[in-house]
Design a protein around this motif. Sequence first.
Motif, PDB file in Angstrom:
ATOM      1  N   GLU A 282       0.548  -1.096   0.137  1.00  0.00           N
ATOM      2  CA  GLU A 282      -0.160   0.254   0.166  1.00  0.00           C
ATOM      3  C   GLU A 282       0.869   1.185  -0.114  1.00  0.00           C
ATOM      4  O   GLU A 282       0.209   2.554  -0.616  1.00  0.00           O
ATOM      5  CB  GLU A 282      -1.093  -0.318   1.178  1.00  0.00           C
ATOM      6  CG  GLU A 282      -1.976   0.667   1.037  1.00  0.00           C
ATOM      7  CD  GLU A 282      -2.704   0.325   1.913  1.00  0.00           C
ATOM      8  OE1 GLU A 282      -2.852   0.026   2.568  1.00  0.00           O
ATOM      9  OE2 GLU A 282      -4.227   1.812   1.928  1.00  0.00           O
TER      10      GLU A 282
ATOM     11  N   ASN B  83       2.779  -5.169 -12.862  1.00  0.00           N
ATOM     12  CA  ASN B  83       1.657  -4.967 -12.791  1.00  0.00           C
ATOM     13  C   ASN B  83       2.191  -4.138 -11.270  1.00  0.00           C
ATOM     14  O   ASN B  83       1.684  -5.125 -10.384  1.00  0.00           O
ATOM     15  CB  ASN B  83       0.416  -5.504 -12.985  1.00  0.00           C
ATOM     16  CG  ASN B  83      -0.463  -5.392 -12.521  1.00  0.00           C
ATOM     17  OD1 ASN B  83      -1.061  -4.259 -12.699  1.00  0.00           O
ATOM     18  ND2 ASN B  83      -1.056  -5.642 -11.510  1.00  0.00           N
TER      19      ASN B  83
ATOM     20  N   HIS C   9       0.955   0.447  -9.096  1.00  0.00           N
ATOM     21  CA  HIS C   9      -0.186   1.723  -9.366  1.00  0.00           C
ATOM     22  C   HIS C   9       0.869   2.060 -10.554  1.00  0.00           C
ATOM     23  O   HIS C   9       1.925   2.441 -10.290  1.00  0.00           O
ATOM     24  CB  HIS C   9       0.028   1.832  -8.005  1.00  0.00           C
ATOM     25  CG  HIS C   9      -0.706   3.468  -7.855  1.00  0.00           C
ATOM     26  ND1 HIS C   9      -0.540   4.406  -8.584  1.00  0.00           N
ATOM     27  CD2 HIS C   9      -1.917   3.602  -7.522  1.00  0.00           C
ATOM     28  CE1 HIS C   9      -1.034   5.709  -8.857  1.00  0.00           C
ATOM     29  NE2 HIS C   9      -2.274   4.492  -7.996  1.00  0.00           N
TER      30      HIS C   9
ATOM     31  N   THR D  25       0.175  -3.816 -17.665  1.00  0.00           N
ATOM     32  CA  THR D  25      -0.520  -3.102 -16.424  1.00  0.00           C
ATOM     33  C   THR D  25      -1.732  -3.615 -16.246  1.00  0.00           C
ATOM     34  O   THR D  25      -1.942  -5.465 -16.999  1.00  0.00           O
ATOM     35  CB  THR D  25      -1.047  -1.629 -16.763  1.00  0.00           C
ATOM     36  OG1 THR D  25      -1.706  -1.371 -15.704  1.00  0.00           O
ATOM     37  CG2 THR D  25      -2.032  -1.469 -18.309  1.00  0.00           C
TER      38      THR D  25
ATOM     39  N   TRP E 279      -5.851  -0.579 -12.631  1.00  0.00           N
ATOM     40  CA  TRP E 279      -5.962   0.595 -13.164  1.00  0.00           C
ATOM     41  C   TRP E 279      -6.299   1.463 -14.221  1.00  0.00           C
ATOM     42  O   TRP E 279      -6.180   2.715 -14.332  1.00  0.00           O
ATOM     43  CB  TRP E 279      -3.907   0.398 -13.505  1.00  0.00           C
ATOM     44  CG  TRP E 279      -3.515  -0.323 -12.825  1.00  0.00           C
ATOM     45  CD1 TRP E 279      -2.604  -1.492 -12.895  1.00  0.00           C
ATOM     46  CD2 TRP E 279      -2.989   0.139 -10.519  1.00  0.00           C
ATOM     47  NE1 TRP E 279      -2.280  -2.298 -11.458  1.00  0.00           N
ATOM     48  CE2 TRP E 279      -2.561  -1.531 -10.584  1.00  0.00           C
ATOM     49  CE3 TRP E 279      -3.842   0.782 -10.035  1.00  0.00           C
ATOM     50  CZ2 TRP E 279      -2.372  -1.614  -9.304  1.00  0.00           C
ATOM     51  CZ3 TRP E 279      -3.567   0.764  -8.843  1.00  0.00           C
ATOM     52  CH2 TRP E 279      -2.934  -0.210  -7.897  1.00  0.00           C
TER      53      TRP E 279
ATOM     54  N   ASN F   7      -9.414   2.660 -12.171  1.00  0.00           N
ATOM     55  CA  ASN F   7      -8.906   3.150 -11.066  1.00  0.00           C
ATOM     56  C   ASN F   7      -7.550   4.756 -11.176  1.00  0.00           C
ATOM     57  O   ASN F   7      -7.916   4.890  -9.943  1.00  0.00           O
ATOM     58  CB  ASN F   7      -8.966   2.674  -9.411  1.00  0.00           C
ATOM     59  CG  ASN F   7     -10.181   1.658  -9.885  1.00  0.00           C
ATOM     60  OD1 ASN F   7     -10.857   1.732  -9.451  1.00  0.00           O
ATOM     61  ND2 ASN F   7      -9.383   0.606  -9.020  1.00  0.00           N
ATOM     62  N   ALA F   8      -6.980   4.307 -11.994  1.00  0.00           N
ATOM     63  CA  ALA F   8      -6.115   5.388 -12.343  1.00  0.00           C
ATOM     64  C   ALA F   8      -4.698   5.651 -13.383  1.00  0.00           C
ATOM     65  O   ALA F   8      -4.252   5.727 -13.641  1.00  0.00           O
ATOM     66  CB  ALA F   8      -4.913   5.511 -11.248  1.00  0.00           C
TER      67      ALA F   8
ATOM     68  N   ASP G 281      -2.645   8.698 -14.721  1.00  0.00           N
ATOM     69  CA  ASP G 281      -1.566   8.313 -13.980  1.00  0.00           C
ATOM     70  C   ASP G 281      -0.931   7.258 -14.987  1.00  0.00           C
ATOM     71  O   ASP G 281       0.167   7.473 -15.394  1.00  0.00           O
ATOM     72  CB  ASP G 281      -1.848   7.347 -11.889  1.00  0.00           C
ATOM     73  CG  ASP G 281      -2.319   9.019 -11.677  1.00  0.00           C
ATOM     74  OD1 ASP G 281      -2.135   9.436 -12.068  1.00  0.00           O
ATOM     75  OD2 ASP G 281      -2.492   8.260 -10.770  1.00  0.00           O
TER      76      ASP G 281
END
Lengths: 317, 317
Positions: A115, A135, A137, A158, A162, A165-166, A169
């Motif tokens: 995290e 893979n 963040h 990836t 992601w 959710n991102a 980025d």
Amino acid sequence: MESASKEKEIMGKLVIVGSVAFDAIETPIDKTGKILGGAGTYIGLAAHQFAVDSAVVSVVGNDFPQEYIDLFSERGINTDGLEVVKDGKTFFWSGRYHNDMNSRDTLETQLNVLENFDPQVPKAYRDAEVVMLGNLHPLVQLGVIEQMTAPKLIVLDTMNFWMDNALNDLKRVITKVDVITINDEEARQLSGEHSLVKASRAIQEMGPKTVVIKKGEHGALLFQGDEMFFAPALPLEEVFDPTGAGDTFAGGFTGYLAQTEDYSFKNMKRAIIYASNLASFCVEEFGTERLQNLKKQEVKKRLKVFEKLTQFHIDLT
Amino acid sequence: MESASKEKEIMGKLVIVGSVAFDAIETPIDKTGKILGGAGTYIGLAAHQFAVDSAVVSVVGNDFPQEYIDLFSERGINTDGLEVVKDGKTFFWSGRYHNDMNSRDTLETQLNVLENFDPQVPKAYRDAEVVMLGNLHPLVQLGVIEQMTAPKLIVLDTMNFWMDNALNDLKRVITKVDVITINDEEARQLSGEHSLVKASRAIQEMGPKTVVIKKGEHGALLFQGDEMFFAPALPLEEVFDPTGAGDTFAGGFTGYLAQTEDYSFKNMKRAIIYASNLASFCVEEFGTERLQNLKKQEVKKRLKVFEKLTQFHIDLT
């Protein structure tokens, strides 16, 4: 480490970023307890098949056994960048495969130390030519890129998670990579195109010059500009456990390229054949078992099977 | 017919059995009225790309236009075995494809004259070396085999419908064929095995020495004993209409083998590359439109794409 240092001149360096984890896997045939898993682990074990000086950049908790760390070292994977968080627990994933082995349900995910993962590439590896971003963040992947001093090939893997959710980025980091590896559904999601030819073109426009689309049991496609190449998956009598096949593929791809230090399309074709080849071993036993003890002779023998599976001659003069 | 007779010595003969029909097709993009369709039609048009003396054995009704019969003749497909039932109607099928173009719903099937089809192979073609039995009732397929005097290669295509409704008849006819072509799900159904490697082995034990498993957009596998070969489907920018792709594949496979009169595994590898190649054209327009006017030069050019798509060199010495 002396011998590694002596060989440095002839071995390409590979930086691997990815989870090092515990998995618990259920298949229709059998189930495991907590076993060694994680993208970084599979990538490292696959890359170990090549003459590369590799380092894994990851994080584990105080519950991670020393024997697993030793396993990395014994397979020539530097662990200076593997942070051990004293008061943390290792990332844990458990899942159950359906009867067709192509789909699975996640039963549990405990991010734990992952995290707050702040990756640190060991100084001795910051000049590596090849970087494999497993893979994670997208901002963690970006953080690694920023530490590299002279990368020649950055490969990013990836997942749809992601994209959901991102996405911003993710789009930012993929402008900075040379190759992206994703599966067919993810390629469709990222590009909004159903045709994989169109999807790969749209993704190339986002940054990566090369797009690898993994289709699981249906093989993998390599796209670069107008060039296109296909590596089949080896048809197998039995798929025992598909966990880690995509990461093994990525490790085979980057391991071969780091060894050969040739990043041409022609050499990438060979690299995805090696990648498919290693993935075909991965699924034959639970977790990393097959990869841990895989012999170079077995790999070579199976490459001949790939050759027979795909090579033909038609006179086109 | 004089020139055909003169060329007989250098052209292999091919007998094609399969429906000649009307189709009405809906895709997410467009729809047709009643157009020319049927397995026999697609097989014949694909085989026309090769130097073969082919005859289609089928049945149509009095509603079947002369211009379609002329179209067969113009493409060198003998129609002496195409029965026209004076008081009958031609087989009709209509279907609608889903958004992914991989699945479809049948909207209507009118068997019409196909219901009582009693195939008659023209005398001049009973000595053909190659027989392509398109998807029809297994007993109709068997009836054709019994009329052949010296077949060297009998290829059978079938579908799940016959496995559900005439399994014993199907099992009887497949003991008499050299090659079976079916899709992956049908191979699983017929064999009871999920792994295509195991499925092909089980099916070989039922009779055919060679098993071709068609996986649609994921290519095709060729199995014979311990030998295995894979032909990818060409990744396309757009699939316009998948109707007939499997039959086109069968026509390309048998057309090439009938032309070369070489039934070795090595030559079958080339044959499934040709088969995949022709199928890739078929899906580019509605129905048979693309095949009707396909030039040999286009086929050759695309074979070079297949070559680039699949051929690699890894030094395994």
